[in-house]
Design an enzyme around this catalytic site. Sequence first.
Site, PDB file in Angstrom:
ATOM      1  N   ASP A 138       0.844  -1.202   0.000  1.00 44.19           N
ATOM      2  CA  ASP A 138       0.000   0.000   0.000  1.00 44.19           C
ATOM      3  C   ASP A 138       0.883   1.257   0.000  1.00 44.19           C
ATOM      4  O   ASP A 138       0.855   2.042   0.936  1.00 44.19           O
ATOM      5  CB  ASP A 138      -0.956  -0.006   1.217  1.00 44.19           C
ATOM      6  CG  ASP A 138      -0.232   0.015   2.556  1.00 44.19           C
ATOM      7  OD1 ASP A 138       0.959  -0.375   2.613  1.00 44.19           O
ATOM      8  OD2 ASP A 138      -0.844   0.444   3.551  1.00 44.19           O
ATOM      9  N   ASP A 159       6.850   1.094   1.871  1.00 45.37           N
ATOM     10  CA  ASP A 159       6.474   0.143   0.805  1.00 45.37           C
ATOM     11  C   ASP A 159       7.274   0.432  -0.470  1.00 45.37           C
ATOM     12  O   ASP A 159       7.625  -0.500  -1.204  1.00 45.37           O
ATOM     13  CB  ASP A 159       4.988   0.274   0.442  1.00 45.37           C
ATOM     14  CG  ASP A 159       4.065   0.054   1.624  1.00 45.37           C
ATOM     15  OD1 ASP A 159       3.501  -1.035   1.767  1.00 45.37           O
ATOM     16  OD2 ASP A 159       3.902   1.010   2.398  1.00 45.37           O
ATOM     17  N   THR A 185       2.708  -6.074   2.842  1.00 44.92           N
ATOM     18  CA  THR A 185       3.230  -4.957   3.631  1.00 44.92           C
ATOM     19  C   THR A 185       2.162  -3.891   3.854  1.00 44.92           C
ATOM     20  O   THR A 185       2.478  -2.743   4.143  1.00 44.92           O
ATOM     21  CB  THR A 185       4.482  -4.337   2.955  1.00 44.92           C
ATOM     22  OG1 THR A 185       4.104  -3.835   1.656  1.00 44.92           O
ATOM     23  CG2 THR A 185       5.599  -5.343   2.813  1.00 44.92           C
ATOM     24  N   PHE A 187      -0.686  -0.457  12.606  1.00 43.08           N
ATOM     25  CA  PHE A 187      -1.573   0.040  11.551  1.00 43.08           C
ATOM     26  C   PHE A 187      -2.119  -1.056  10.626  1.00 43.08           C
ATOM     27  O   PHE A 187      -3.338  -1.153  10.421  1.00 43.08           O
ATOM     28  CB  PHE A 187      -0.845   1.116  10.719  1.00 43.08           C
ATOM     29  CG  PHE A 187      -1.687   1.656   9.599  1.00 43.08           C
ATOM     30  CD1 PHE A 187      -2.683   2.594   9.821  1.00 43.08           C
ATOM     31  CD2 PHE A 187      -1.506   1.212   8.288  1.00 43.08           C
ATOM     32  CE1 PHE A 187      -3.478   3.078   8.794  1.00 43.08           C
ATOM     33  CE2 PHE A 187      -2.287   1.689   7.251  1.00 43.08           C
ATOM     34  CZ  PHE A 187      -3.273   2.627   7.506  1.00 43.08           C
ATOM     35  N   ASN A 188      -1.244  -1.871  10.028  1.00 41.66           N
ATOM     36  CA  ASN A 188      -1.705  -2.835   9.010  1.00 41.66           C
ATOM     37  C   ASN A 188      -2.734  -3.814   9.582  1.00 41.66           C
ATOM     38  O   ASN A 188      -3.689  -4.194   8.895  1.00 41.66           O
ATOM     39  CB  ASN A 188      -0.522  -3.633   8.432  1.00 41.66           C
ATOM     40  CG  ASN A 188       0.361  -2.781   7.558  1.00 41.66           C
ATOM     41  OD1 ASN A 188      -0.054  -1.738   7.059  1.00 41.66           O
ATOM     42  ND2 ASN A 188       1.611  -3.206   7.394  1.00 41.66           N
ATOM     43  N   HIS A 191       9.874   0.092   7.985  1.00 44.22           N
ATOM     44  CA  HIS A 191       9.153  -1.134   8.343  1.00 44.22           C
ATOM     45  C   HIS A 191       9.155  -2.210   7.242  1.00 44.22           C
ATOM     46  O   HIS A 191       9.588  -3.341   7.458  1.00 44.22           O
ATOM     47  CB  HIS A 191       7.678  -0.814   8.625  1.00 44.22           C
ATOM     48  CG  HIS A 191       7.422   0.217   9.650  1.00 44.22           C
ATOM     49  ND1 HIS A 191       7.501  -0.029  10.992  1.00 44.22           N
ATOM     50  CD2 HIS A 191       7.061   1.529   9.531  1.00 44.22           C
ATOM     51  CE1 HIS A 191       7.190   1.060  11.670  1.00 44.22           C
ATOM     52  NE2 HIS A 191       6.917   2.023  10.802  1.00 44.22           N
ATOM     53  N   ASP A 192       8.552  -1.861   6.100  1.00 42.97           N
ATOM     54  CA  ASP A 192       8.160  -2.895   5.140  1.00 42.97           C
ATOM     55  C   ASP A 192       9.324  -3.674   4.519  1.00 42.97           C
ATOM     56  O   ASP A 192       9.204  -4.897   4.308  1.00 42.97           O
ATOM     57  CB  ASP A 192       7.281  -2.283   4.042  1.00 42.97           C
ATOM     58  CG  ASP A 192       5.941  -1.803   4.591  1.00 42.97           C
ATOM     59  OD1 ASP A 192       5.529  -2.288   5.658  1.00 42.97           O
ATOM     60  OD2 ASP A 192       5.314  -0.944   3.944  1.00 42.97           O
ATOM     61  N   ASN A 209      -2.430   2.741   3.536  1.00 42.63           N
ATOM     62  CA  ASN A 209      -1.838   4.061   3.814  1.00 42.63           C
ATOM     63  C   ASN A 209      -2.638   5.177   3.148  1.00 42.63           C
ATOM     64  O   ASN A 209      -2.705   6.298   3.648  1.00 42.63           O
ATOM     65  CB  ASN A 209      -0.392   4.109   3.322  1.00 42.63           C
ATOM     66  CG  ASN A 209       0.553   3.380   4.246  1.00 42.63           C
ATOM     67  OD1 ASN A 209       0.365   3.392   5.463  1.00 42.63           O
ATOM     68  ND2 ASN A 209       1.563   2.737   3.681  1.00 42.63           N
TER      69      ASN A 209
HETATM   70  C1  BDR Z   1       2.997  -0.029   8.582  1.00 40.96           C
HETATM   71  O1  BDR Z   1       1.974   0.932   8.380  1.00 40.96           O
HETATM   72  C2  BDR Z   1       2.220   1.692   7.234  1.00 40.96           C
HETATM   73  O2  BDR Z   1       2.053   3.037   7.493  1.00 40.96           O
HETATM   74  C3  BDR Z   1       3.614   1.359   6.774  1.00 40.96           C
HETATM   75  O3  BDR Z   1       3.684   1.373   5.366  1.00 40.96           O
HETATM   76  C4  BDR Z   1       3.867  -0.004   7.343  1.00 40.96           C
HETATM   77  O4  BDR Z   1       3.428  -1.015   6.458  1.00 40.96           O
HETATM   78  C5  BDR Z   1       3.735   0.302   9.854  1.00 40.96           C
HETATM   79  O5  BDR Z   1       2.841   0.243  10.945  1.00 40.96           O
HETATM   80 CA    CA Z   2       2.891  -0.550   4.143  1.00 38.50          CA
END
Ligand code: BDR
Ligand code: CA
Length: 311
Positions: A10, A15, A122, A163-164, A237-238, A39
């Site tokens: 996303d 990403d 991701t 978040f994800n 993160h991703d 996102n």
């Molecule tokens: C995740 O949330 C998104 O904002 C980032 O792309 C990542 O996948 C981190 O919590």
């Molecule tokens: Ca992401």
Amino acid sequence: MGIPVVLDCDPGHDDAIAIMLAAADPALDLLGITTVAGNQTLEKTTLNARRVCTVAGIKDVPIAAGCARPLIRPLRVAQDVHGESGLDGPAFGEPAVDVTGEHAVELMHRLLAERPVTLVPTGPLTNIALLLTRYPEDAARITEIVLMGGSTGRGNTTPYAEFNIHVDPEAAAIVFASGVPVTLCGLNVTHQALVTPDVVARLEGLGTELGRVCAELMTFFGATYRDLFGFTSPPLHDPVAVARVIDPALVSCVEAHVAIETLGEHTSGATVVDFDGRLGMPPNARVAVGLDAPAFFDHVIEAVRVLSTVD
Ligand code: BDR
Ligand code: CA
């Protein structure tokens, strides 16, 4: 040939780097890029995937758009983190690559019919849950699902939810109950992948257009992480999930049972990691607990360097 993977994403600043790492690292064979709402809206994340592939010279990887909203909940986006476009910072021209026109789930199903594939989600897990629901027989053909999401501790969207997973907990619950081998790369490790000024300098030091774009992406991401979360450097993160597939030694894991909280009044989207087996459930996931950050960033910088030399 490398390990066959599909990146379900996303984009999103991190990403974007995950796409580049998956496309360029010689350990992987990136068969497809699928997009999901997270996102930002699906329209924006799909445009962003096309933008990233264009600027990085990734022309031969099919891109397919997937689900525009979570399975049963309204969509929540992360405009505060990734901006109005979902990829704020650098200016992008018109994308030169298009989507295939098929749904993300159909692209994954088609690729899985040809060979076993590792899925690397991701973003929210909506597309993956839909694949497993629509084509249950595909579960046996998925080598592994290595995802960025969740946390062994606290969250970043609510006190206990990342978040994800928070965006689509019902989808996450389907994935973790599927019986497919799952690896969870959560905030406890991704917060070790900090894009320090030294990393930004290495991107700029490549002396290429792509290196400059990546440095600008990380500078925008760094500003929102500083303002929203008080981080001195933003966490990448991703790409950590991609790195786990490239070389498992980069991201160490332990086996544990992971339950997804879907009902909690205050904890919806929490990943409940039972390290000590207190729930008496057999492990259903590998849970990332450590990151070799220097080696990880070497892979990231090398990927951007390799793509910088592609016409
Ligand atoms: C995740 O949330 C998104 O904002 C980032 O792309 C990542 O996948 C981190 O919590
Ligand atoms: Ca992401």
